[in-house]
Design a protein around this motif. Structure first.
Motif, PDB file in Angstrom:
ATOM      1  N   THR A 182       0.846  -1.185   0.000  1.00 15.57           N
ATOM      2  CA  THR A 182       0.000   0.000   0.000  1.00 15.57           C
ATOM      3  C   THR A 182       0.887   1.241   0.000  1.00 15.57           C
ATOM      4  OG1 THR A 182      -1.286  -1.244   1.607  1.00 15.57           O
ATOM      5  CG2 THR A 182      -1.929   1.062   1.242  1.00 15.57           C
ATOM      6  N   ASP A 183       0.610   2.204  -0.856  1.00 19.80           N
ATOM      7  CA  ASP A 183       1.284   3.505  -0.746  1.00 19.80           C
ATOM      8  C   ASP A 183       0.596   4.313   0.341  1.00 19.80           C
ATOM      9  OD1 ASP A 183       3.114   2.967  -2.680  1.00 19.80           O
ATOM     10  OD2 ASP A 183       2.007   3.992  -4.296  1.00 19.80           O
ATOM     11  N   TRP A 184       1.325   4.970   1.158  1.00 19.57           N
ATOM     12  CA  TRP A 184       0.729   5.730   2.262  1.00 19.57           C
ATOM     13  C   TRP A 184       1.440   7.064   2.362  1.00 19.57           C
ATOM     14  CZ3 TRP A 184      -3.621   4.087   4.448  1.00 19.57           C
ATOM     15  CH2 TRP A 184      -4.114   4.781   5.557  1.00 19.57           C
ATOM     16  N   LEU A 185       0.640   8.150   2.391  1.00 22.56           N
ATOM     17  CA  LEU A 185       1.244   9.485   2.395  1.00 22.56           C
ATOM     18  C   LEU A 185       1.507   9.982   3.814  1.00 22.56           C
ATOM     19  CD1 LEU A 185      -0.774  11.294  -0.419  1.00 22.56           C
ATOM     20  CD2 LEU A 185       1.520  10.283  -0.531  1.00 22.56           C
ATOM     21  N   SER A 186       2.637  10.596   3.981  1.00 16.82           N
ATOM     22  CA  SER A 186       2.986  11.149   5.287  1.00 16.82           C
ATOM     23  C   SER A 186       3.212  12.651   5.137  1.00 16.82           C
ATOM     24  CB  SER A 186       4.276  10.486   5.780  1.00 16.82           C
ATOM     25  OG  SER A 186       4.804  11.210   6.864  1.00 16.82           O
ATOM     26  N   ASP A 187       2.847  13.414   6.186  1.00 10.90           N
ATOM     27  CA  ASP A 187       3.039  14.870   6.114  1.00 10.90           C
ATOM     28  C   ASP A 187       4.455  15.272   6.471  1.00 10.90           C
ATOM     29  OD1 ASP A 187       0.491  15.426   5.361  1.00 10.90           O
ATOM     30  OD2 ASP A 187      -0.252  15.436   7.437  1.00 10.90           O
ATOM     31  N   SER A 188       5.166  14.361   7.159  1.00  7.86           N
ATOM     32  CA  SER A 188       6.522  14.752   7.560  1.00  7.86           C
ATOM     33  C   SER A 188       7.485  13.634   7.203  1.00  7.86           C
ATOM     34  CB  SER A 188       6.564  15.049   9.059  1.00  7.86           C
ATOM     35  OG  SER A 188       6.305  13.853   9.754  1.00  7.86           O
ATOM     36  N   GLU A 189       8.751  13.854   7.462  1.00  6.66           N
ATOM     37  CA  GLU A 189       9.820  12.935   7.063  1.00  6.66           C
ATOM     38  C   GLU A 189       9.748  11.607   7.822  1.00  6.66           C
ATOM     39  OE1 GLU A 189      12.179  13.339   4.836  1.00  6.66           O
ATOM     40  OE2 GLU A 189      11.928  15.446   4.277  1.00  6.66           O
ATOM     41  N   ASN A 190       9.084  11.624   8.957  1.00  4.58           N
ATOM     42  CA  ASN A 190       9.012  10.430   9.783  1.00  4.58           C
ATOM     43  C   ASN A 190       7.570  10.140  10.152  1.00  4.58           C
ATOM     44  OD1 ASN A 190      11.948   9.899  10.310  1.00  4.58           O
ATOM     45  ND2 ASN A 190      11.770  12.032  11.010  1.00  4.58           N
ATOM     46  N   TYR A 191       7.310   8.891  10.412  1.00  2.00           N
ATOM     47  CA  TYR A 191       5.941   8.497  10.748  1.00  2.00           C
ATOM     48  C   TYR A 191       6.048   7.647  12.010  1.00  2.00           C
ATOM     49  CZ  TYR A 191       1.108   7.988   9.038  1.00  2.00           C
ATOM     50  OH  TYR A 191      -0.248   8.082   8.847  1.00  2.00           O
ATOM     51  N   GLY A 192       5.337   8.059  13.049  1.00  2.27           N
ATOM     52  CA  GLY A 192       5.368   7.288  14.287  1.00  2.27           C
ATOM     53  C   GLY A 192       4.756   5.913  14.048  1.00  2.27           C
ATOM     54  N   LEU A 193       5.435   4.849  14.529  1.00  2.00           N
ATOM     55  CA  LEU A 193       4.954   3.485  14.279  1.00  2.00           C
ATOM     56  C   LEU A 193       3.554   3.261  14.855  1.00  2.00           C
ATOM     57  CD1 LEU A 193       5.366   0.545  13.368  1.00  2.00           C
ATOM     58  CD2 LEU A 193       6.571   0.130  15.518  1.00  2.00           C
ATOM     59  N   SER A 194       3.343   3.702  16.098  1.00  5.41           N
ATOM     60  CA  SER A 194       2.044   3.464  16.743  1.00  5.41           C
ATOM     61  C   SER A 194       0.915   4.078  15.937  1.00  5.41           C
ATOM     62  CB  SER A 194       2.039   4.067  18.156  1.00  5.41           C
ATOM     63  OG  SER A 194       2.943   3.375  18.962  1.00  5.41           O
ATOM     64  N   ALA A 195       1.135   5.307  15.476  1.00  3.55           N
ATOM     65  CA  ALA A 195       0.115   5.982  14.676  1.00  3.55           C
ATOM     66  C   ALA A 195      -0.110   5.241  13.366  1.00  3.55           C
ATOM     67  CB  ALA A 195       0.541   7.426  14.417  1.00  3.55           C
ATOM     68  N   LEU A 196       0.961   4.796  12.760  1.00  2.00           N
ATOM     69  CA  LEU A 196       0.844   4.130  11.467  1.00  2.00           C
ATOM     70  C   LEU A 196       0.037   2.824  11.585  1.00  2.00           C
ATOM     71  CD1 LEU A 196       1.614   4.195   8.466  1.00  2.00           C
ATOM     72  CD2 LEU A 196       3.708   2.965   9.051  1.00  2.00           C
ATOM     73  N   LEU A 197       0.302   2.059  12.653  1.00  2.00           N
ATOM     74  CA  LEU A 197      -0.427   0.806  12.851  1.00  2.00           C
ATOM     75  C   LEU A 197      -1.922   1.090  12.952  1.00  2.00           C
ATOM     76  CD1 LEU A 197       1.875  -1.047  15.457  1.00  2.00           C
ATOM     77  CD2 LEU A 197       1.726  -1.436  12.981  1.00  2.00           C
ATOM     78  N   LYS A 198      -2.253   2.176  13.681  1.00  2.00           N
ATOM     79  CA  LYS A 198      -3.659   2.540  13.799  1.00  2.00           C
ATOM     80  C   LYS A 198      -4.220   2.992  12.455  1.00  2.00           C
ATOM     81  CE  LYS A 198      -5.118   6.508  14.567  1.00  2.00           C
ATOM     82  NZ  LYS A 198      -5.256   7.882  15.023  1.00  2.00           N
ATOM     83  N   ASP A 199      -3.474   3.906  11.771  1.00  2.00           N
ATOM     84  CA  ASP A 199      -3.954   4.463  10.509  1.00  2.00           C
ATOM     85  C   ASP A 199      -4.186   3.370   9.461  1.00  2.00           C
ATOM     86  OD1 ASP A 199      -3.745   6.867  11.784  1.00  2.00           O
ATOM     87  OD2 ASP A 199      -1.877   7.489  10.787  1.00  2.00           O
ATOM     88  N   LEU A 200      -3.377   2.299   9.530  1.00  2.00           N
ATOM     89  CA  LEU A 200      -3.537   1.214   8.557  1.00  2.00           C
ATOM     90  C   LEU A 200      -4.591   0.207   8.994  1.00  2.00           C
ATOM     91  CD1 LEU A 200       0.228   0.526   7.743  1.00  2.00           C
ATOM     92  CD2 LEU A 200      -1.454   1.536   6.187  1.00  2.00           C
ATOM     93  N   GLY A 201      -5.168   0.415  10.184  1.00  2.00           N
ATOM     94  CA  GLY A 201      -6.217  -0.487  10.658  1.00  2.00           C
ATOM     95  C   GLY A 201      -5.698  -1.763  11.296  1.00  2.00           C
ATOM     96  N   LEU A 202      -4.397  -1.835  11.557  1.00  3.39           N
ATOM     97  CA  LEU A 202      -3.868  -3.032  12.214  1.00  3.39           C
ATOM     98  C   LEU A 202      -4.192  -3.026  13.699  1.00  3.39           C
ATOM     99  CD1 LEU A 202      -0.370  -3.296  10.478  1.00  3.39           C
ATOM    100  CD2 LEU A 202      -2.426  -4.614   9.960  1.00  3.39           C
ATOM    101  N   THR A 203      -4.393  -1.830  14.247  1.00  3.74           N
ATOM    102  CA  THR A 203      -4.878  -1.693  15.621  1.00  3.74           C
ATOM    103  C   THR A 203      -6.014  -0.676  15.577  1.00  3.74           C
ATOM    104  OG1 THR A 203      -3.380   0.130  16.123  1.00  3.74           O
ATOM    105  CG2 THR A 203      -2.571  -2.085  16.610  1.00  3.74           C
ATOM    106  N   SER A 204      -6.761  -0.589  16.701  1.00  3.43           N
ATOM    107  CA  SER A 204      -7.895   0.327  16.679  1.00  3.43           C
ATOM    108  C   SER A 204      -7.546   1.694  17.253  1.00  3.43           C
ATOM    109  CB  SER A 204      -9.057  -0.277  17.466  1.00  3.43           C
ATOM    110  OG  SER A 204      -8.630  -0.541  18.788  1.00  3.43           O
ATOM    111  N   SER A 205      -6.380   1.798  17.930  1.00  6.41           N
ATOM    112  CA  SER A 205      -5.983   3.092  18.500  1.00  6.41           C
ATOM    113  C   SER A 205      -4.473   3.070  18.728  1.00  6.41           C
ATOM    114  CB  SER A 205      -6.688   3.310  19.848  1.00  6.41           C
ATOM    115  OG  SER A 205      -6.235   2.320  20.765  1.00  6.41           O
ATOM    116  N   THR A 206      -3.910   4.249  18.917  1.00  6.91           N
ATOM    117  CA  THR A 206      -2.469   4.267  19.185  1.00  6.91           C
ATOM    118  C   THR A 206      -2.174   3.626  20.532  1.00  6.91           C
ATOM    119  OG1 THR A 206      -2.666   6.507  20.031  1.00  6.91           O
ATOM    120  CG2 THR A 206      -1.893   6.285  17.777  1.00  6.91           C
ATOM    121  N   SER A 207      -3.104   3.718  21.498  1.00 11.18           N
ATOM    122  CA  SER A 207      -2.801   3.059  22.771  1.00 11.18           C
ATOM    123  C   SER A 207      -2.814   1.546  22.605  1.00 11.18           C
ATOM    124  CB  SER A 207      -3.721   3.514  23.920  1.00 11.18           C
ATOM    125  OG  SER A 207      -4.935   3.997  23.431  1.00 11.18           O
TER     126      SER A 207
END
Lengths: 404, 404
Positions: B329-354
Motif C-alpha cells: 500500500t502507498d501511504w502518504l505522510s506529512d513529515s519525514e518520519n511516521y510514528g509506528l504506533s500511529a501508522l499501525l492505527k492508521d492502517l487499521g492493524l490496531t484500533s488506536s495508538t494506545s
C-alpha cells in the motif's frame, strides 16, 4: 612589594600595547602573591638584540614589583625546525645548539633580569614526554575556523599560499606551555597576541584561571621604520662592542630616541616627560641622547666602560669624524632598493661605482657606523642612512620612492 | 595465481566504484607477486553487518587471486575516542574493549577471509611508539587548504560548524598506516576516497610507490535507501540468527536483491547476468531470492542450517504467517518520519495508538521481521516496510512524503 596597586599598574602599563583583561590583572595584583609571569623565546639564534629586551625590561619591572619571571625557552619546536623542509632559515637545532644558545641567553638576560626571581624552563622537558594521544587531545581543544582567524593564516589561506597542518599545532603547543607553567600573565610582542589568547583558551579548558596577556610593541630598528631584526641589519645586539653600541644609538633620529627611551630606558615615565619638556623649551636633544646611550651601554658593559664610550665618541667628533650637524638629503629611488655602490657614486662620495666597489673591498665604507663588506648590498627605500667613505666623506641620506 | 591479468581485473572491477589509477593496478598485477591489500576497520562495535562484508568480499577476491589481505584494526584512534567529549557516541575504548572487539571480528571475518592469507594488524602498535615530534612531522606533510577540500570538512567550514583541529590529524594517521604497512592497494567505501588519497600522498612523500585506491559502494540497508547501519536498524548482522537473516533477505525488494547480489554474492558476474535474463523472461525472482538468501545464510551458518532456514521459512508461509503476495500500500505522510504506533492505527492493524503501544509492549509488533520494543519508534518516509501485529495482522506499506 611596597608599591600600591595603582603604582604597580602604572609601571606595568608603561609602553604596553594591550593588557587583556586589565580587571583580571588588577584582581591578581590584589592577591599580594608573586605572580608567575611568562615570556617565551625561540632559541634559534645565540644573540639577543635590543628588540628582545623590550620584553625583558617588562619582566624586570614585574620582578621589581615582587613577581616571578618565567623565562621559557621554546626548544621543543626549535629542535623540530620546519619539518616541511621548505624553510631553510629554520633548520632543526640539535640538543647541543639549544643548550649552547640557552647558555648564551642566560649570560645576556641576567644583565637585565634578577636571577633570584627568574625560572628558566625548557618546553621540551614536558613536550617530549607527551604521547601522540596527548598531542591529539590538545589539538582537539581548538577549531580550524578559529585558527584561520589568525591574520597571517587567514591571509595565506585567502591568497592560496599553503599552510602546513603542523603550523596549527605550534600555537597550541605555546598555549599548552602556559597550562603546564600555570602562568598568571604572559608577555609577548603585538604579533603574538593570537597565540597568547590560545594560551588563555587552553588554560580555561584545562580548568585553570586563564592568564592575563600583555603585549608590547615591536621595536623599530635603527631606520625607525622596520622591525629591529638581525636579518635586516638594523639592530643593536646586546653583545655589540661598547663604542659600536654607543655610536649606533647616537645615530638614531630624535623621534626614535623618545620611542626607544619609553621601551628601553629604566628612567621613570615622569623623568622622561620632564626631559621631553626641557627639549621642547630649547634644550639640545643631543644631551638626552648621550645620557640614554650611556644608560644602555652601561647596562650591558658597566658604568666605567659607558663613561669611556662617551669619551671615545666625543674624541671622534673633535677629530671631525662625525659632524654633529650632518644635513640629511632626500634622495629619490625608482625601485624599492638602492644598490650601495650606485648610491655612493650618485651622492658624489665616489666618482664611479667601481671606485665604490674598491672602497668597499678595502673596508673603507660604513653604513650607520657599520663596516660593509658586500659590494652588492642594497639599501631599502623608506629609511635614512649615514653613509661614510674613508674618514672624511659623509652623507646622511633619506631614501624615498619616486612616484611613477 | 592462475588467472590472467584480464581475468584478475574483471574480478577486481566487479562492483567497484573507482580504481585509481587503474594503470598502476595493472602494472602491479603484472609483477606477479602477492600484493599487500589493506582495508581498515574501526573497532568501535563488536559486530559486523553485511555492509562491512562488501569490503571483506573484495579482500577475499584479492586473496583468491593470490594476494595478501591486510586487515587493519584502527584501535589507536578508537582508544582516543572523541577527545572533544562532544560526541558521546564515540567514547574512548579501553584496551580490553578493543581486544574483545578484535576477537569478535576475527570470528566473523574468517567466515569470509582465508586466514592463511590474512594479516591482522593494530595501528596502535606503531602509533603509540611515535614521539610528539614524529606526529608533528606527519602533520607537516599536508596542507590546511587540501584538508578543507574534503567534502564534509568543506561543508562544515562553510556553514560555520566547528571542526576540531585533531580531526585533520585522523586522515593523516590513516594515511601514515599505509606508509607503515607498505600497502600496494587500499580498499574503502566511497566515503573514504579522500582519506585513501591522503595515504597515496604520504607514501609518495615517504619515498614509497603510492598505493592504488579502490572504492566500493556503500551498501544500502533493508529499506533500499539509507546506508546499512546499526543505528538506523536497517541491517543484517553477520551474527544474526539464521531464520532472522533469511527472513530479512526475503523481505527486500527485487531491485535491491540484484544490487545485494552484485556486492554480496560469490556467484560470478556471468551467472548473475543469466539469472537476471531468466527473470526478465518470466522466471519468478522469488526463486533467485531464496537461492541468494540461502547462499548468505550458508556463508555465515553453514549449508545445513541454511537448508533448514529455507524449510522454516516455507513452513511459516504455509501457516500463512507471511503471505507471499502481500500487497503493498502507498501511504502518504506529512513529515519525514511516521510514528509506528500511529501508522499501525492508521492502517487499521490496531484500533488506536494506545492499542498499538500495548501491542509493542507485549512484543507483538514486528517491522521487517524484527521485534520492536520502542513505542516511540519513527519510520523514515521514502521506504517500504512489512508491519506485523501478532501472528495474523500484516501489511506492506510504502511510505511517501505528501507534497505540500
Amino acid at each position: 612589594m611596597g608599591a600600591t596597586i595603582e603604582q604597580s599598574l602604572e609601571i606595568i602599563r608603561r609602553g604596553t600595547s594591550e593588557i587583556l583583561p586589565e580587571e583580571t590583572l588588577i584582581s591578581r595584583l590584589k592577591e599580594s602573591r608573586p605572580l608567575r609571569v611568562k615570556a617565551g623565546f625561540d632559541p634559534t639564534a645565540p644573540d639577543l638584540h635590543l628588540g628582545h629586551t623590550v620584553l625583558l625590561n617588562k619582566l624586570r619591572q614585574f620582578q621589581e614589583l615582587g613577581h616571578e619571571a618565567m623565562f621559557l625557552i621554546g626548544d621543543f619546536t626549535g629542535m623540530i625546525g620546519d619539518p616541511t623542509g621548505k624553510n631553510i632559515t629554520r633548520k632543526p637545532l640539535s640538543r647541543e645548539d639549544v643548550l649552547e644558545n640557552a647558555r648564551s641567553y642566560q649570560e645576556q638576560i641576567f644583565k637585565i633580569l634578577d636571577p633570584d626571581r627568574t625560572q628558566i624552563v625548557f618546553n621540551s622537558s614536558w613536550m617530549n614526554k607527551l604521547s601522540p594521544a596527548d598531542l591529539i587531545s590538545i589539538a582537539s581543544k581548538h577549531t580550524v575556523a578559529r585558527m584561520l582567524e589568525r591574520e597571517d593564516f587567514s591571509n595565506r589561506y585567502k591568497s592560496g599560499q599553503p599552510i602546513a597542518i603542523h603550523e596549527f599545532l605550534y600555537p597550541l603547543i605555546q598555549g599548552y606551555d602556559s597550562v603546564v607553567m600555570k602562568a598568571d600573565v604572559e608577555l609577548g610582542g603585538t604579533d603574538q597576541k593570537f597565540n597568547l589568547l590560545v594560551g588563555r583558551h587552553l588554560q580555561e579548558i584545562y580548568g585553570q584561571p586563564p592568564q592575563v596577556i600583555l603585549t608590547m610593541p615591536i621595536l623599530e630598528g635603527l631606520d625607525g621604520v622596520q622591525k629591529m631584526s638581525k636579518s635586516l641589519g638594523n639592530y643593536i645586539a646586546i653583545a655589540d662592542a661598547p663604542d659600536e653600541m654607543f655610536g649606533k644609538l647616537m645615530s638614531i633620529s630624535d623621534e626614535l630616541m623618545w620611542r626607544y627611551m619609553e621601551l628601553l630606558s629604566f628612567k621613570s615615565s615622569s623623568e622622561i616627560t620632564q626631559l621631553k619638556k626641557a627639549c621642547a623649551e630649547g634644550e639640545n636633544p643631543r644631551k638626552v641622547k648621550v645620557m640614554f646611550a650611556h644608560e644602555i651601554v652601561g647596562r650591558f658593559h658597566g658604568r666605567n666602560i659607558a663613561d669611556k664610550a662617551i669619551e671615545n665618541f666625543e674624541a671622534r667628533f673633535k677629530r671631525g669624524l662625525i659632524p654633529e650637524d650632518l644635513m640629511e638629503t632626500d634622495w629619490l629611488s625608482d625601485s624599492e632598493n638602492y644598490g650601495l655602490s650606485a648610491l655612493l657614486k650618485d651622492l658624489g662620495l665616489t666618482s664611479s661605482t667601481s671606485e665604490s666597489n674598491r672602497a668597499i673591498q678595502q673596508g673603507a665604507v660604513k653604513v650607520d657606523g657599520v663596516k660593509i663588506e658586500d659590494q652588492r648590498l642594497k639599501l631599502s627605500v623608506g629609511a635614512s642612512y649615514i653613509l661614510q667613505v674613508g674618514k672624511r666623506k659623509l652623507a646622511k641620506v633619506n631614501l624615498l620612492l619616486a612616484k611613477s
